[in-house]
Design a protein around this motif. Structure first.
Motif, PDB file in Angstrom:
ATOM      1  N   VAL A 196      -9.776  -8.109   1.967  1.00 20.56           N
ATOM      2  CA  VAL A 196      -9.638  -7.012   1.035  1.00 20.56           C
ATOM      3  C   VAL A 196      -7.971  -7.361   0.426  1.00 20.56           C
ATOM      4  CG1 VAL A 196      -8.788  -4.713   1.052  1.00 20.56           C
ATOM      5  CG2 VAL A 196     -10.949  -5.417   1.813  1.00 20.56           C
ATOM      6  N   VAL A 197      -7.306  -7.867   1.579  1.00 18.42           N
ATOM      7  CA  VAL A 197      -5.874  -8.241   1.228  1.00 18.42           C
ATOM      8  C   VAL A 197      -5.846  -9.092   0.229  1.00 18.42           C
ATOM      9  CG1 VAL A 197      -3.499  -9.219   1.950  1.00 18.42           C
ATOM     10  CG2 VAL A 197      -5.042  -7.286   3.388  1.00 18.42           C
ATOM     11  N   GLU A 198      -6.676 -10.144   0.332  1.00 18.32           N
ATOM     12  CA  GLU A 198      -6.799 -11.363  -0.593  1.00 18.32           C
ATOM     13  C   GLU A 198      -7.270 -10.955  -1.778  1.00 18.32           C
ATOM     14  OE1 GLU A 198      -7.304 -15.023   2.735  1.00 18.32           O
ATOM     15  OE2 GLU A 198      -8.891 -14.211   1.676  1.00 18.32           O
ATOM     16  N   ARG A 199      -8.199 -10.339  -2.018  1.00 20.00           N
ATOM     17  CA  ARG A 199      -8.839  -9.769  -3.255  1.00 20.00           C
ATOM     18  C   ARG A 199      -8.222  -8.658  -3.847  1.00 20.00           C
ATOM     19  NH1 ARG A 199     -13.828 -11.321  -4.389  1.00 20.00           N
ATOM     20  NH2 ARG A 199     -13.281 -10.931  -6.646  1.00 20.00           N
ATOM     21  N   SER A 239     -13.707  -2.732  -3.972  1.00 23.38           N
ATOM     22  CA  SER A 239     -14.971  -3.130  -4.604  1.00 23.38           C
ATOM     23  C   SER A 239     -15.287  -4.423  -4.769  1.00 23.38           C
ATOM     24  CB  SER A 239     -14.690  -2.368  -6.032  1.00 23.38           C
ATOM     25  OG  SER A 239     -13.744  -2.769  -6.534  1.00 23.38           O
ATOM     26  N   ALA A 240     -14.207  -5.253  -5.045  1.00 17.90           N
ATOM     27  CA  ALA A 240     -14.462  -6.788  -5.250  1.00 17.90           C
ATOM     28  C   ALA A 240     -15.021  -7.311  -3.951  1.00 17.90           C
ATOM     29  CB  ALA A 240     -13.243  -7.455  -5.575  1.00 17.90           C
ATOM     30  N   VAL A 241     -14.702  -6.938  -2.748  1.00 19.59           N
ATOM     31  CA  VAL A 241     -14.994  -7.360  -1.198  1.00 19.59           C
ATOM     32  C   VAL A 241     -16.403  -6.914  -1.106  1.00 19.59           C
ATOM     33  CG1 VAL A 241     -14.674  -7.394   1.157  1.00 19.59           C
ATOM     34  CG2 VAL A 241     -12.605  -7.799  -0.469  1.00 19.59           C
ATOM     35  N   ALA A 242     -16.671  -5.327  -1.598  1.00 18.06           N
ATOM     36  CA  ALA A 242     -18.044  -4.890  -1.605  1.00 18.06           C
ATOM     37  C   ALA A 242     -19.116  -5.865  -2.350  1.00 18.06           C
ATOM     38  CB  ALA A 242     -17.964  -3.439  -1.902  1.00 18.06           C
ATOM     39  N   ARG A 243     -18.874  -6.075  -3.542  1.00 16.60           N
ATOM     40  CA  ARG A 243     -19.633  -6.976  -4.460  1.00 16.60           C
ATOM     41  C   ARG A 243     -19.934  -8.322  -3.639  1.00 16.60           C
ATOM     42  NH1 ARG A 243     -16.487  -4.662  -8.570  1.00 16.60           N
ATOM     43  NH2 ARG A 243     -15.102  -6.660  -8.777  1.00 16.60           N
ATOM     44  N   GLU A 244     -18.748  -8.886  -3.203  1.00 16.42           N
ATOM     45  CA  GLU A 244     -18.689 -10.117  -2.678  1.00 16.42           C
ATOM     46  C   GLU A 244     -19.624 -10.143  -1.240  1.00 16.42           C
ATOM     47  OE1 GLU A 244     -15.485 -12.609  -0.052  1.00 16.42           O
ATOM     48  OE2 GLU A 244     -14.991 -12.503  -2.126  1.00 16.42           O
ATOM     49  N   GLN A 294     -21.880  -7.896  -0.724  1.00 16.77           N
ATOM     50  CA  GLN A 294     -23.118  -7.345  -1.286  1.00 16.77           C
ATOM     51  C   GLN A 294     -23.567  -6.149  -0.289  1.00 16.77           C
ATOM     52  OE1 GLN A 294     -26.114 -10.431  -0.731  1.00 16.77           O
ATOM     53  NE2 GLN A 294     -25.707 -11.250  -2.841  1.00 16.77           N
ATOM     54  N   THR A 295     -22.321  -5.362  -0.438  1.00 16.67           N
ATOM     55  CA  THR A 295     -22.582  -3.848   0.418  1.00 16.67           C
ATOM     56  C   THR A 295     -21.850  -2.879  -0.523  1.00 16.67           C
ATOM     57  OG1 THR A 295     -22.250  -2.667   2.349  1.00 16.67           O
ATOM     58  CG2 THR A 295     -20.448  -4.331   1.612  1.00 16.67           C
ATOM     59  N   SER A 296     -21.590  -1.656  -0.088  1.00 14.25           N
ATOM     60  CA  SER A 296     -21.037  -0.750  -0.978  1.00 14.25           C
ATOM     61  C   SER A 296     -19.371  -0.502  -0.447  1.00 14.25           C
ATOM     62  CB  SER A 296     -21.369   0.760  -0.632  1.00 14.25           C
ATOM     63  OG  SER A 296     -21.388   1.309   0.701  1.00 14.25           O
ATOM     64  N   GLN A 297     -18.656   0.039  -1.567  1.00 15.29           N
ATOM     65  CA  GLN A 297     -17.297   0.399  -1.455  1.00 15.29           C
ATOM     66  C   GLN A 297     -17.175   1.176  -0.368  1.00 15.29           C
ATOM     67  OE1 GLN A 297     -15.202   0.836  -5.041  1.00 15.29           O
ATOM     68  NE2 GLN A 297     -13.776   2.120  -3.760  1.00 15.29           N
ATOM     69  N   PRO A 298     -17.849   2.378  -0.117  1.00 14.08           N
ATOM     70  CA  PRO A 298     -17.606   3.154   0.864  1.00 14.08           C
ATOM     71  C   PRO A 298     -17.682   2.728   2.300  1.00 14.08           C
ATOM     72  CG  PRO A 298     -18.852   4.463  -0.661  1.00 14.08           C
ATOM     73  CD  PRO A 298     -18.841   2.828  -0.873  1.00 14.08           C
ATOM     74  N   THR A 299     -18.678   1.442   2.400  1.00 13.20           N
ATOM     75  CA  THR A 299     -18.992   0.748   3.737  1.00 13.20           C
ATOM     76  C   THR A 299     -17.539   0.061   4.180  1.00 13.20           C
ATOM     77  OG1 THR A 299     -21.396   0.572   3.401  1.00 13.20           O
ATOM     78  CG2 THR A 299     -20.163  -0.980   4.691  1.00 13.20           C
ATOM     79  N   ILE A 300     -17.179  -0.564   3.110  1.00 17.86           N
ATOM     80  CA  ILE A 300     -15.909  -1.414   3.374  1.00 17.86           C
ATOM     81  C   ILE A 300     -14.792  -0.506   3.630  1.00 17.86           C
ATOM     82  CG2 ILE A 300     -13.884  -2.866   2.139  1.00 17.86           C
ATOM     83  CD1 ILE A 300     -16.543  -4.164   2.845  1.00 17.86           C
ATOM     84  N   SER A 301     -14.358   0.730   2.976  1.00 18.68           N
ATOM     85  CA  SER A 301     -13.472   1.859   3.609  1.00 18.68           C
ATOM     86  C   SER A 301     -13.615   2.284   4.787  1.00 18.68           C
ATOM     87  CB  SER A 301     -13.494   3.016   2.428  1.00 18.68           C
ATOM     88  OG  SER A 301     -13.300   2.552   1.203  1.00 18.68           O
ATOM     89  N   LYS A 302     -14.920   2.356   5.280  1.00 17.02           N
ATOM     90  CA  LYS A 302     -15.125   3.095   6.494  1.00 17.02           C
ATOM     91  C   LYS A 302     -14.875   2.038   7.555  1.00 17.02           C
ATOM     92  CE  LYS A 302     -19.017   4.624   9.331  1.00 17.02           C
ATOM     93  NZ  LYS A 302     -20.558   4.836   9.339  1.00 17.02           N
ATOM     94  N   VAL A 303     -15.206   0.650   7.401  1.00 22.91           N
ATOM     95  CA  VAL A 303     -14.809  -0.323   8.379  1.00 22.91           C
ATOM     96  C   VAL A 303     -13.261  -0.357   8.555  1.00 22.91           C
ATOM     97  CG1 VAL A 303     -14.638  -2.643   8.605  1.00 22.91           C
ATOM     98  CG2 VAL A 303     -16.746  -1.756   8.097  1.00 22.91           C
TER      99      VAL A 303
END
Length: 306
Positions: A17-20, A24-29, A31-40
């Motif tokens: 997330v820091v690098e990108r 949303s970019a990391v979620a696409r990378e 292959q998951t959802s943005q809410p999942t990345i935020s939750k983590v």
């Protein structure tokens, strides 16, 4: 002390997330959802007891604690990578996701056609080929490796020299019939020359003959930051171009363009595979760079025209 796998996963997601610079970019990378990345990341912040990222509607920025944690996470993940490599010495898995960058023309004509063979050799890989005619920032765009043509200006990168892009001076027969054929580099000053404007020496064309250097300042009524656009201009009879041999190899064979100034050797441009200096090269990156190095050295369309 054993670090739980989910903590390593959270660290890896935080670093990406820091690098990108984007959830949303990391979620696409991944292959998951943005809410999942935020939750983590919220769970990671909750466990740490403080904020890592200061969120705003426009951009993500690290808190002071987040910057320190990011640096440590990067070191930890590199150490885990190194430990796995040591364990799997000689048989590190070539699998996972590989994000590759390149200029548009080189990526389309020299990289994309070779991906099928590479993926057949390594079926555990997935590839994301990102093409841009601007120099891509490896960290912010999340690239594992990018291919650059020309002299490198950024010393903070790991670069492997793969060979050279040899260039040829070309024009359409219709242009030469109307305007005549130049016989020396100096003759180019009287012609309409088409500039590829991403090179620092865009209007200075360099040649060599019998150990003597020849240079000429060219001018013309059209330029572009895309080499395939230059090719279309040449095919339309607009003027003369100094371009990679591989860009015009089929046109030369078919007689759609003519190589001129054949007695002079045009300045070649180096090809490099470039990776971030702060990231250990994975087995998949090394395997792909090795593969491309061998392929490019054997490619007839990258050989100089004799």
């Amino acid at each position: 002390m054993r670090i739980p796998v989910d903590k390593l996963n959270a660290m890896a997601i935080f670093v990406r997330v820091v690098e990108r610079g984007s959830f949303s970019a990391v979620a696409r990378e991944l292959q998951t959802s943005q809410p999942t990345i935020s939750k983590v990341l919220r769970a990671l912040e909750s466990e740490l007891g403080g904020k890592l990222i200061a969120r705003s509607t426009r951009q993500l920025s690290l808190t002071d604690e987040g910057q320190r944690y990011y640096n440590e996470c990067r070191n930890i993940l590199a150490a885990v990578d190194a430990a796995e490599l040591s364990f799997h010495t000689g048989r590190e898995s070539i699998a996972g996701h590989l994000r590759i960058g390149s200029s548009v023309s080189f990526g389309r004509l020299q990289i994309a056609p070779r991906l099928a063979t590479f993926l057949r050799q390594h079926p555990g890989l997935t590839i994301d080929l990102q093409l841009s005619d601007q120099n891509q920032d490896l960290i912010s765009e999340g690239l594992d490796v990018t291919f650059r043509i020309g002299e490198l200006n950024d010393s903070g990168l790991i670069a492997r020299h793969l060979g050279f892009t040899h260039r040829v001076t070309v024009a359409a027969p219709a242009y030469l019939q109307q305007h005549g054929q130049p016989h020396t580099p100096q003759d180019l000053s009287a012609h309409n020359c088409l500039q590829f404007n991403l090179l620092s020496s865009q209007n200075l064309w360099l040649y060599e003959k019998e150990g003597r250097r020849h240079e000429v300042r060219i001018k013309g009524n059209a330029q572009s930051n895309n080499s395939e656009a230059i090719r279309e201009m040449v095919l339309a009879g607009m003027g003369i171009a100094l371009s990679p041999v591989w860009l015009f190899s089929e046109d030369l064979k078919a007689g759609r363009v003519t190589a001129i100034l054949s007695d002079y050797v045009a300045q070649s441009l180096p090809i490099h595979a470039v990776s971030p200096a702060n990231r250990r090269q994975s087995a998949r990156v090394r395997a792909f760079v090795d593969y491309m190095s061998q392929a490019l050295q054997a490619a007839p369309e990258l050989k100089p025209i004799r």
